[in-house]
Design a protein around this motif. Structure first.
Motif, PDB file in Angstrom:
ATOM      1  N   THR A  44      72.247  32.982 139.714  1.00  0.00           N
ATOM      2  CA  THR A  44      72.165  31.527 139.731  1.00  0.00           C
ATOM      3  C   THR A  44      73.502  30.953 139.287  1.00  0.00           C
ATOM      4  N   VAL A  45      73.814  29.780 139.813  1.00  0.00           N
ATOM      5  CA  VAL A  45      74.999  29.035 139.392  1.00  0.00           C
ATOM      6  C   VAL A  45      74.511  27.768 138.718  1.00  0.00           C
ATOM      7  N   CYS A  46      74.949  27.559 137.483  1.00  0.00           N
ATOM      8  CA  CYS A  46      74.466  26.430 136.687  1.00  0.00           C
ATOM      9  C   CYS A  46      75.632  25.509 136.337  1.00  0.00           C
ATOM     10  N   ARG A  47      75.490  24.233 136.687  1.00  0.00           N
ATOM     11  CA  ARG A  47      76.501  23.231 136.367  1.00  0.00           C
ATOM     12  C   ARG A  47      75.815  22.023 135.747  1.00  0.00           C
ATOM     13  N   GLN A  48      76.544  21.315 134.867  1.00  0.00           N
ATOM     14  CA  GLN A  48      75.982  20.111 134.262  1.00  0.00           C
ATOM     15  C   GLN A  48      77.044  19.053 134.130  1.00  0.00           C
ATOM     16  N   GLN A  49      76.715  17.835 134.565  1.00  0.00           N
ATOM     17  CA  GLN A  49      77.635  16.704 134.460  1.00  0.00           C
ATOM     18  C   GLN A  49      76.840  15.422 134.344  1.00  0.00           C
ATOM     19  N   ASP A  50      77.236  14.586 133.403  1.00  0.00           N
ATOM     20  CA  ASP A  50      76.587  13.278 133.200  1.00  0.00           C
ATOM     21  C   ASP A  50      75.081  13.411 133.019  1.00  0.00           C
ATOM     22  N   GLY A  51      74.654  14.430 132.309  1.00  0.00           N
ATOM     23  CA  GLY A  51      73.244  14.603 132.006  1.00  0.00           C
ATOM     24  C   GLY A  51      72.431  15.254 133.109  1.00  0.00           C
ATOM     25  N   ILE A  52      73.071  15.568 134.234  1.00  0.00           N
ATOM     26  CA  ILE A  52      72.371  16.190 135.364  1.00  0.00           C
ATOM     27  C   ILE A  52      72.766  17.666 135.451  1.00  0.00           C
ATOM     28  N   ARG A  53      71.788  18.532 135.260  1.00  0.00           N
ATOM     29  CA  ARG A  53      72.028  19.976 135.366  1.00  0.00           C
ATOM     30  C   ARG A  53      71.553  20.455 136.740  1.00  0.00           C
ATOM     31  N   THR A  54      72.445  21.122 137.454  1.00  0.00           N
ATOM     32  CA  THR A  54      72.114  21.675 138.766  1.00  0.00           C
ATOM     33  C   THR A  54      72.089  23.192 138.666  1.00  0.00           C
ATOM     34  N   ILE A  55      70.959  23.780 139.046  1.00  0.00           N
ATOM     35  CA  ILE A  55      70.814  25.236 139.077  1.00  0.00           C
ATOM     36  C   ILE A  55      70.673  25.651 140.534  1.00  0.00           C
ATOM     37  N   ILE A  56      71.589  26.505 140.993  1.00  0.00           N
ATOM     38  CA  ILE A  56      71.596  26.920 142.394  1.00  0.00           C
ATOM     39  C   ILE A  56      71.193  28.389 142.487  1.00  0.00           C
ATOM     40  N   LEU A  57      70.119  28.681 143.226  1.00  0.00           N
ATOM     41  CA  LEU A  57      69.750  30.071 143.506  1.00  0.00           C
ATOM     42  C   LEU A  57      70.835  30.652 144.395  1.00  0.00           C
ATOM     43  N   ASN A  58      71.417  31.780 143.985  1.00  0.00           N
ATOM     44  CA  ASN A  58      72.672  32.216 144.581  1.00  0.00           C
ATOM     45  C   ASN A  58      72.625  33.660 145.092  1.00  0.00           C
ATOM     46  N   ASN A  59      71.596  33.985 145.850  1.00  0.00           N
ATOM     47  CA  ASN A  59      71.531  35.312 146.469  1.00  0.00           C
ATOM     48  C   ASN A  59      71.061  35.172 147.923  1.00  0.00           C
ATOM     49  N   PRO A  60      71.849  34.440 148.755  1.00  0.00           N
ATOM     50  CA  PRO A  60      71.394  34.149 150.123  1.00  0.00           C
ATOM     51  C   PRO A  60      71.209  35.389 150.986  1.00  0.00           C
ATOM     52  N   LYS A  61      71.947  36.479 150.701  1.00  0.00           N
ATOM     53  CA  LYS A  61      71.793  37.703 151.488  1.00  0.00           C
ATOM     54  C   LYS A  61      70.389  38.297 151.339  1.00  0.00           C
ATOM     55  N   LYS A  62      69.751  38.023 150.203  1.00  0.00           N
ATOM     56  CA  LYS A  62      68.375  38.482 149.964  1.00  0.00           C
ATOM     57  C   LYS A  62      67.392  37.329 150.078  1.00  0.00           C
TER      58      LYS A  62
END
Length: 213
Positions: A44-62
């Motif tokens: 997963t890739v996790c980013r946070q800015q201005d109170g908004i946390r984005t979690i991206i599922l990061n295994n598209p090959k599977k």
């Protein structure tokens, strides 16, 4: 489509759950087993800015399958600074054309053993419960296929934003088997839901995000 969770708990209950998980070691990422991806893969890739946390599922090959390591990575990202006053909303999205195909069936083989299978399903249940008990709204941003436990993940979130490319199904494989794990989450999400306190608390942030994206 709004998928609300009317029985979600408040921050105190989440904190107790967080401490219990950390004490049990559930949130620690384990080493790769036989046939598993390398241990340095970022699921997963996790980013946070201005109170908004984005979690991206990061295994598209599977197809972003909810393997044990994917579930634990998602769990850690949800638990991280869960009680922070700076956190206002969490958005779960995915890399690639599939949001999530559900459990990784290659993990659920006789070779892995019953104890491993039990850990997979237990961790999955804990992640879904964490989403529902989290003190801030959690949004599923879907732009592709979500099946089986992947569909359950979407239904467990407070809100689902789905593009025209999105499709949903309870079975993850076309072999005549019914996937029962999403049943409870779907049963709660499909009917009309009562208003939720998390929506009132952070609605301005959610509306601003929707306008900007």
């Amino acid at each position: 489509m709004s998928l609300l969770a009317p029985w979600a708990r408040g921050p105190g209950r989440l904190l107790r759950c967080q401490r219990a998980l950390l004490a049990s070691g559930v949130c620690r990422r384990g080493a790769a087993g036989a046939g598993q991806p390398p241990p340095d893969q970022q699921f997963t890739v996790c980013r946070q800015q201005d109170g908004i946390r984005t979690i991206i599922l990061n295994n598209p090959k599977k197809r972003n399958a909810l393997s044990l390591r994917m579930l634990k990575s998602l769990q850690n990202d949800i638990l991280h600074d869960a009680e922070s006053k700076d956190l206002r909303v969490i958005i779960i999205s995915a890399e690639g054309p599939v949001f999530s195909s559900g459990h990784d069936l290659k993990e659920l083989t006789e070779q892995q053993g019953q104890d491993y299978h039990a850990e997979v399903f237990q961790t999955c249940a804990e992640v879904m419960m964490l989403i529902q008990k989290h003190p801030v709204p959690i949004i599923a941003k879907v732009n592709g296929l979500a099946t089986a436990a992947g569909c359950q993940l979407v239904a467990s979130c407070d809100i689902a934003l789905a593009s025209e490319k999105s499709h949903f199904a309870t079975p993850g494989v076309n072999i005549g088997l019914f996937c029962s794990t999403p049943a409870v989450a779907l049963g709660r999400a499909v009917p009309k839901k009562e208003h939720h306190y998390k929506m009132d608390l952070y609605m301005n942030t959610i509306l601003q995000f929707l306008e900007e994206n």
